[in-house]
Design a protein around this motif. Sequence first.
Motif, mmCIF file in Angstrom:
data_model
loop_
_atom_site.group_PDB
_atom_site.id
_atom_site.type_symbol
_atom_site.label_atom_id
_atom_site.label_comp_id
_atom_site.label_asym_id
_atom_site.label_seq_id
_atom_site.Cartn_x
_atom_site.Cartn_y
_atom_site.Cartn_z
ATOM 1 N N THR A 259 22.798 63.633 75.864
ATOM 2 C CA THR A 259 21.509 62.938 75.867
ATOM 3 C C THR A 259 20.469 63.753 76.629
ATOM 4 O OG1 THR A 259 22.603 60.787 75.767
ATOM 5 C CG2 THR A 259 20.315 60.812 76.512
ATOM 6 N N PHE A 260 20.856 64.249 77.800
ATOM 7 C CA PHE A 260 19.963 65.114 78.585
ATOM 8 C C PHE A 260 19.523 66.317 77.764
ATOM 9 C CE2 PHE A 260 19.754 69.033 81.102
ATOM 10 C CZ PHE A 260 18.723 68.747 81.985
ATOM 11 N N MET A 261 20.467 66.981 77.108
ATOM 12 C CA MET A 261 20.166 68.203 76.373
ATOM 13 C C MET A 261 19.394 67.912 75.088
ATOM 14 S SD MET A 261 23.801 70.146 77.031
ATOM 15 C CE MET A 261 23.282 71.802 76.602
ATOM 16 N N ALA A 262 19.700 66.792 74.439
ATOM 17 C CA ALA A 262 19.000 66.436 73.208
ATOM 18 C C ALA A 262 17.522 66.161 73.479
ATOM 19 C CB ALA A 262 19.659 65.217 72.559
ATOM 20 N N VAL B 219 17.203 61.301 80.641
ATOM 21 C CA VAL B 219 16.293 61.394 79.491
ATOM 22 C C VAL B 219 14.942 61.964 79.930
ATOM 23 C CG1 VAL B 219 14.968 60.052 77.808
ATOM 24 C CG2 VAL B 219 17.407 59.574 78.160
ATOM 25 N N ILE B 220 14.410 61.408 81.019
ATOM 26 C CA ILE B 220 13.087 61.839 81.509
ATOM 27 C C ILE B 220 13.123 63.294 81.978
ATOM 28 C CG2 ILE B 220 11.304 61.432 83.251
ATOM 29 C CD1 ILE B 220 12.176 58.462 83.208
ATOM 30 N N ILE B 221 14.131 63.634 82.784
ATOM 31 C CA ILE B 221 14.230 64.997 83.301
ATOM 32 C C ILE B 221 14.422 65.990 82.155
ATOM 33 C CG2 ILE B 221 15.593 66.579 84.725
ATOM 34 C CD1 ILE B 221 16.323 64.123 86.465
ATOM 35 N N GLY B 222 15.333 65.673 81.243
ATOM 36 C CA GLY B 222 15.604 66.575 80.122
ATOM 37 C C GLY B 222 14.366 66.855 79.305
#
Length: 401
Positions: A263-266, A315-318
Motif C-alpha cells: 500500500t505504501f509503495m502503490a 498512504v500519506i507518506i508514500g
Amino acid sequence: MNKQLNVTNPIYPIMIAIGVAHLINDTMQAVIPAMFPIFKSELGLTFTQIGMISFVLNIFASALQPAVGFISDKKPMPYALPIGMISSFIGIAIIAFTTKYWIIIIAVLFIGFGSAIFHPEGSRVSFMAAGSKRGLAQSIYQVGGNSGQALAPLISAYIFDILGQRGAAIILVIATFGIILLSKIATWYKKQLEQERATKKKRVLVSTLPPLTKKQVGIALTLLFTILFARSFYTTNITSFYVFYLMDHYEVSLRLGQILIFTFMAFGVVGTFFGGSLSDRIGRKNVIILSVVGPMPFCLALPYVPLWAAMIFLVIIGTLIMISFSVTVVYAQELVPTKIGTMAGLTTGFAFGMGAIGAMVIGVLMDHKGIDFTMIVVSLLPLLLLVAFFLPKDKPASAAV
C-alpha cells in the motif's frame, strides 16, 4: 559544430514502452527484498546478512550507473538495454535454486549489473521521447520502476509465501518479454541516433533554471544529494524492514504486513506519476518542497501510533514523499543539461547507493539495538529533507519552452 534539435512533440508509445520495461526491470530487482522473509525463516540468515544482500545489490548498481551514464553521453549504447536485462535474468535464475549465502551474493551481482546498465540508458530513451513533456516523460518512466518495486510485498505474500524460493522462476517469464520489448526499443533508439548523425542535429534539454555558476551548481547538487540520501534511507527502511516491525510490534501476519508495505509503495507510484506532470506546471523546486513538508509530521509520528493510524500514515507518506521522485532526476539534469545520461546515472545510482548503505546500517541496528529503537531513529531522517528550501528556484517548464 552540431546544431541543436529542440524536439517538442512527445512520442507517447516509446514513453510508455520504456516505462513498461522499467517496470519489468525493477520487478526483477524486487525479487530480492521480497525474499527477505524467506531468507530469514528458511535459510536462517541474520538481519545483518539480509542487509548485506541488499547492500551488495544496490551498491554495485550505484557504483556502475554513473560510469554507464558518462559513457553513454559520449557513445550511446542502444543494445545495452536488452543485454542488461539478460544479466538480471541470469541472476534470478540462480537465486531461484540456491540455498547458499555466497551464491545469493553472486546472483545479486548479476541483477545489480543489469540494473546499472538499464537505468541511465532507459532515462535517455525517456528524454528522447519526451519532447516538451520532460516531467511527464520522467514520471511515466519512474512510475514503471516504482510499480515494479511496489510488487515486492505482493510477490512475497502471494508467490514466495506459497511456492517458496523456487517461485522466483515465475519472474523469468516476465523477463523474457522484457528482453524482447527492450530489443524493439533499442532498434528505435538506434534509428534516432542515426537521424541525429544524418541531420547533424542533436537533442538538447531546455533548462527551467536560471544561469548558474559552477559553484552554485555544485551547492545545488550537494543539497539534492542530501535529499536523495534521506529519502532513500527512509524508504529503504519502510520497504525492506518495516514489515518486521509490523509483525513484532502489532503482531500482524507476514501476508498482512506485506500488503501494508505494498500500500505504501502503490501510493508512492501515484505520487510519482502526478509529481512529474505537476512540476511541468508549477516548477521542480515547488514539488520537491511539497514532498518535504507534506509527509514530515507523519514520518515523525509513525513509530508511536496504533495500527489503524499507521495504515493511514503509510498512504500519506508514500504519496507525498515520492511525489518528487522523478522530479529530482529532471532537476539534476537541468542543473547540468549537457550530461543527460551522467546526471541520470548519478542521481539514480546515488539513490541506490544510499538505499544500500541504509539497508546495511538498519540491519546492524536491528540486530544490536532492536526493531523498535531502529524505527524511532530512522523516523528522524526526513528532517534532513528541509535543505530543499535552499535549492535554486526554477520556473515552470511551459515558460521555458
